[in-house]
Design an enzyme around this catalytic site. Structure first.
Site, PDB file in Angstrom:
ATOM      1  CG  HIS A 116     -31.982   2.629  44.201  1.00 15.43           C
ATOM      2  ND1 HIS A 116     -32.004   3.788  44.942  1.00 15.43           N
ATOM      3  CD2 HIS A 116     -33.052   2.708  43.342  1.00 15.43           C
ATOM      4  CE1 HIS A 116     -33.032   4.537  44.569  1.00 15.43           C
ATOM      5  NE2 HIS A 116     -33.680   3.908  43.591  1.00 15.43           N
ATOM      6  CB  CYS A 159     -28.310   3.939  49.824  1.00 11.39           C
ATOM      7  SG  CYS A 159     -29.143   5.521  49.528  1.00 11.39           S
TER       8      CYS A 159
END
Length: 277
Positions: A116, A159
Site C-alpha cells: 500500500h 497507490c
C-alpha cells in the site's frame, strides 16, 4: 567555452559537446558480467493496521515477476523475496546493500516493492511507513559503492493517492586514462523508477488475478524482455495499462476510472537484457 550562470552565481566554464562527446551518449550498459544481477522483491500483503486491507493478489504478482526475472537471466538464488516486512525492515535491508563486496560482478540490480502507499510517495510496511526517497537513497554510490555505475531498476506497485482518473474520450479513430582524475557521476545516476500509477493516483489490484501493473510488466518481460531495450519494454507496459478501464458498478465513483504508470529515469546508457547462454 562559455561562462555559466546559475542562480546569480558565476560557475565554471562550459564546453560545447564535440561529435565524439555526443557519440558517447549512445553507449550501452555492459550486460555481460558473471551474473545477470541481484533482485529484491518486497511483497507486503498483510498489515498490522486493521484499517489497511489485505492485498490479495500480491503473492501472484510476486510469483509472476520472479518468473519474468528468471527469463531475463537472473539465477533463482539471486532473487530475494521478503514477505510482510515492516518499513524499518525494508529500509534496513536496503541499507545492508552497502556491505556487498565492492567487486560484485553483476549486470544490474532490481527491486520491486509491492504494498500500500499514499501521497508524497509514502510506502507502507507491515508496520509503519517510509518515504520512497529514503529507500532509494540507500542505493546511491556514496552509500552503496558496489552498485556505482550499475543500472538500478525499481518497480513500485503501490497507490500514490486517491485522486480519480476518469480519462477523456478520444476524438480521433487512431574508461579514463590512468593519469587523469576519475570523473564524478551524479549521486542519483543510473537509476530507473517505474511507478504503477501517476502521482496522486491509485493503482488497481484484483484479488485473484493480481495487479494491472505487475501482471502486465511480468508478461511483457517474459515475452519480449531479451528482445527490446528497457525503455521500449516499459513504454509498452504503459500503453497496455493505460488502455485498461476499471469496472466497479458497486462504487460509481471509481467505475470506468483509468490508471497511468509513470517512468522516472536517470539511466545514463541504453539498457538491453541480451540473452544469456
Amino acid at each position: 567555452m562559455d561562462t555559466v550562470n546559475v542562480n546569480g552565481s558565476t560557475c565554471a566554464q562550459f564546453d560545447l559537446p564535440t561529435e565524439e562527446d555526443l557519440m558517447k551518449c549512445f553507449e550501452k550498459y555492459d550486460m555481460t558480467h558473471e551474473k545477470r544481477g541481484v533482485a529484491y522483491i518486497f511483497n507486503v500483503k498483510n498489515f498490522s493496521d486493521p484499517r489497511l486491507e489485505t492485498r490479495h493478489g500480491s503473492s501472484k504478482d510476486t510469483k509472476h515477476f520472479k518468473k519474468a526475472l528468471e527469463n531475463l537471466g537472473f539465477h533463482e538464488d539471486d532473487i530475494n523475496v521478503f514477505t510482510d516486512f515492516t518499513a524499518k525492515e525494508m529500509l534496513g535491508t536496503l541499507e545492508d546493500l552497502g556491505q556487498i563486496d565492492p567487486k560484485i560482478n553483476i549486470d544490474c540490480f532490481i527491486c520491486a516493492i509491492l504494498s500500500h502507499g499514499k501521497g508524497n510517495d509514502i510506502i507502507r510496511g507491515y508496520e509503519g511507513e517510509v518515504e520512497l526517497d529514503e529507500l532509494l537513497s540507500c542505493l546511491r554510490p556514496d552509500r552503496c559503492p558496489s552498485l556505482t555505475g550499475i543500472p538500478k531498476l525499481i518497480f513500485i506497485e503501490a497507490c500514490r493517492g486517491s485522486k480519480i482518473d476518469d480519462g477523456v474520450e478520444r476524438k480521433d479513430a487512431e574508461e579514463e586514462e590512468s593519469e587523469r582524475k576519475p570523473p564524478k557521476i551524479p549521486i542519483m545516476a543510473d537509476m530507473l523508477v517505474f511507478h504503477s500509477s501517476s502521482d496522486k493516483y491509485p493503482s488497481v489490484i484484483h484479488k485473484r488475478k493480481g495487479s494491472w501493473f505487475m501482471q502486465t510488466l511480468s508478461k511483457v518481460l517474459v515475452k519480449y524482455g531479451t528482445e527490446y531495450e528497457i525503455m521500449k519494454l516499459l513504454t509498452a507496459v504503459c500503453k497496455r495499462v493505460g488502455s485498461l478501464e476499471l469496472r466497479k458498478l458497486d462504487n460509481l465513483e471509481y467505475d470506468s476510472c483509468k490508471q497511468m504508470p509513470q517512468i522516472m529515469s536517470t539511466l545514463l546508457k541504453r539498457l538491453k537484457f541480451e540473452p544469456r547462454n
